[in-house]
Design a protein around this motif. Structure first.
Motif, PDB file in Angstrom:
ATOM      1  N   VAL A  68       0.836  -1.201   0.000  1.00 16.69           N
ATOM      2  CA  VAL A  68       0.000   0.000   0.000  1.00 16.69           C
ATOM      3  C   VAL A  68       0.868   1.247   0.000  1.00 16.69           C
ATOM      4  O   VAL A  68       0.529   2.271  -0.605  1.00 16.69           O
ATOM      5  N   GLY A  69       2.053   1.138   0.630  1.00 13.89           N
ATOM      6  CA  GLY A  69       2.952   2.276   0.715  1.00 13.89           C
ATOM      7  C   GLY A  69       3.464   2.764  -0.626  1.00 13.89           C
ATOM      8  O   GLY A  69       3.935   3.902  -0.741  1.00 13.89           O
ATOM      9  N   LEU A  70       3.377   1.933  -1.651  1.00 13.76           N
ATOM     10  CA  LEU A  70       3.789   2.369  -2.984  1.00 13.76           C
ATOM     11  C   LEU A  70       2.831   3.418  -3.543  1.00 13.76           C
ATOM     12  O   LEU A  70       3.233   4.270  -4.347  1.00 13.76           O
ATOM     13  N   ALA A  71       1.572   3.345  -3.137  1.00 16.06           N
ATOM     14  CA  ALA A  71       0.580   4.303  -3.606  1.00 16.06           C
ATOM     15  C   ALA A  71       0.297   5.387  -2.568  1.00 16.06           C
ATOM     16  O   ALA A  71       0.019   6.534  -2.911  1.00 16.06           O
ATOM     17  N   LEU A  72       0.366   5.009  -1.289  1.00 20.82           N
ATOM     18  CA  LEU A  72       0.104   5.941  -0.196  1.00 20.82           C
ATOM     19  C   LEU A  72       1.383   6.084   0.626  1.00 20.82           C
ATOM     20  O   LEU A  72       1.739   5.169   1.362  1.00 20.82           O
ATOM     21  N   PRO A  73       2.112   7.191   0.470  1.00 15.58           N
ATOM     22  CA  PRO A  73       3.421   7.336   1.120  1.00 15.58           C
ATOM     23  C   PRO A  73       3.390   7.022   2.608  1.00 15.58           C
ATOM     24  O   PRO A  73       2.507   7.479   3.339  1.00 15.58           O
ATOM     25  N   ASN A  74       4.361   6.196   3.014  1.00 16.55           N
ATOM     26  CA  ASN A  74       4.577   5.857   4.422  1.00 16.55           C
ATOM     27  C   ASN A  74       3.384   5.134   5.054  1.00 16.55           C
ATOM     28  O   ASN A  74       3.142   5.246   6.258  1.00 16.55           O
ATOM     29  N   ALA A  75       2.667   4.356   4.254  1.00  9.18           N
ATOM     30  CA  ALA A  75       1.515   3.620   4.775  1.00  9.18           C
ATOM     31  C   ALA A  75       1.916   2.377   5.549  1.00  9.18           C
ATOM     32  O   ALA A  75       1.125   1.828   6.308  1.00  9.18           O
ATOM     33  N   HIS A  76       3.172   1.898   5.348  1.00 15.28           N
ATOM     34  CA  HIS A  76       3.606   0.713   6.070  1.00 15.28           C
ATOM     35  C   HIS A  76       3.673   1.003   7.555  1.00 15.28           C
ATOM     36  O   HIS A  76       4.116   2.055   7.976  1.00 15.28           O
ATOM     37  N   ARG A  77       3.220   0.053   8.342  1.00 13.35           N
ATOM     38  CA  ARG A  77       3.062   0.166   9.790  1.00 13.35           C
ATOM     39  C   ARG A  77       1.941   1.124  10.171  1.00 13.35           C
ATOM     40  O   ARG A  77       1.818   1.527  11.319  1.00 13.35           O
ATOM     41  N   ALA A  78       1.086   1.489   9.197  1.00 10.12           N
ATOM     42  CA  ALA A  78      -0.028   2.387   9.483  1.00 10.12           C
ATOM     43  C   ALA A  78      -1.336   1.844   8.922  1.00 10.12           C
ATOM     44  O   ALA A  78      -2.265   1.535   9.680  1.00 10.12           O
ATOM     45  N   ALA A  79      -1.430   1.686   7.609  1.00 12.59           N
ATOM     46  CA  ALA A  79      -2.706   1.365   6.962  1.00 12.59           C
ATOM     47  C   ALA A  79      -3.350   0.097   7.506  1.00 12.59           C
ATOM     48  O   ALA A  79      -4.562   0.059   7.759  1.00 12.59           O
ATOM     49  N   LEU A  80      -2.551  -0.974   7.684  1.00 12.35           N
ATOM     50  CA  LEU A  80      -3.093  -2.236   8.176  1.00 12.35           C
ATOM     51  C   LEU A  80      -2.531  -2.627   9.537  1.00 12.35           C
ATOM     52  O   LEU A  80      -2.815  -3.726  10.033  1.00 12.35           O
ATOM     53  N   HIS A  81      -1.750  -1.743  10.138  1.00 14.32           N
ATOM     54  CA  HIS A  81      -1.229  -1.996  11.475  1.00 14.32           C
ATOM     55  C   HIS A  81      -2.018  -1.244  12.542  1.00 14.32           C
ATOM     56  O   HIS A  81      -1.636  -1.216  13.706  1.00 14.32           O
ATOM     57  N   THR A  82      -3.098  -0.626  12.150  1.00 11.00           N
ATOM     58  CA  THR A  82      -3.934   0.106  13.095  1.00 11.00           C
ATOM     59  C   THR A  82      -4.740  -0.854  13.964  1.00 11.00           C
ATOM     60  O   THR A  82      -5.227  -1.889  13.477  1.00 11.00           O
ATOM     61  N   ALA A  83      -4.887  -0.516  15.220  1.00 18.53           N
ATOM     62  CA  ALA A  83      -5.682  -1.339  16.137  1.00 18.53           C
ATOM     63  C   ALA A  83      -7.160  -1.311  15.766  1.00 18.53           C
ATOM     64  O   ALA A  83      -7.924  -2.177  16.197  1.00 18.53           O
ATOM     65  N   LEU A  84      -7.559  -0.345  14.951  1.00 20.91           N
ATOM     66  CA  LEU A  84      -8.952  -0.265  14.540  1.00 20.91           C
ATOM     67  C   LEU A  84      -9.351  -1.461  13.681  1.00 20.91           C
ATOM     68  O   LEU A  84     -10.528  -1.844  13.656  1.00 20.91           O
TER      69      LEU A  84
END
Length: 214
Positions: A44-60
């Protein structure tokens, strides 16, 4: 940071311990897929900068999936999961959800951090510290304490986790070819976890195969 190999080793242990009599290759595959899911945000980070450890690492993510699972298993008159996959589906799904939270996200939370409440609140958190008993200081812990007043806040705007898929910081043009590193194990404890996790998993697979052929 823990590699996918290390995450899956933790997922293997959870599958072996918690599936118990319901352990089958198919059920274990579901648990391991859930364990690996958070690391897909490196792509995902390739399209959304710095998404690694964020987009799918959220506790939500596990919270939302947990509500959906509870609704299907506890509130609905007829569980879709059990109707589609059989009576053990609820247990398999619950173990997979725990693997997602603990082995997929939790290991990263205690190693370099994750963006725990993304996208509602953009900030990376790390659970790190020590707990000890001292004859002069009593119980000493550093896991829960206020951050220094001048501590820098890490967000997706200024934090990049290098991966083999996305090794460079967005907008930075390297002067020479970029080395793409895919880590396997980065410390002794990770190696030990890998050995224990995959050994236990292999034994459980053999036992499941033997019970089916008996």
């Amino acid at each position: 940071m823990p590699s996918l190999v290390v995450h899956l080793a933790a997922g293997c242990l959870l599958a072996v311990l918690l599936l118990d009599d319901d352990f089958t290759p198919r059920a274990a595959a579901v648990v391991l897929a859930a364990t690996a899911l958070p690391d897909l945000d490196s792509v995902v980070g390739l399209a959304l900068p710095n998404a690694h450890r964020a987009a799918l690492h959220t506790a939500l993510l596990p919270v939302l999936l947990g509500f959906l699972l509870a609704y299907d298993l506890r509130i609905r008159d007829r569980s879709v999961l059990r109707a589609r996959f059989g009576p053990t589906a609820g247990r398999v799904a619950a173990v997979a959800l725990l693997a997602l939270a603990a082995a997929g996200i939790g290991l990263d939370l205690v190693t370099n951090g994750v963006n725990l409440l993304y996208p509602l609140y953009d900030r990376f958190y790390t659970l790190d510290g020590h707990l000890l008993l001292s004859n002069t200081r009593g119980v000493v812990q550093t896991f829960v304490q206020p951050p220094p007043a001048d501590a820098a806040v890490s967000t997706t705007a200024n934090t990049h986790y290098s991966t083999a898929v996305d090794p460079t910081y967005p907008g930075v043009e390297p002067d020479e070819p970029v080395e793409r590193v895919a880590p396997v194990v980065a410390s002794g404890w990770q190696l030990w976890l890998v050995v224990l996790g995959y050994a236990a998993f292999a034994r459980a697979l053999l036992a499941a195969r033997a019970s089916r052929s008996a």
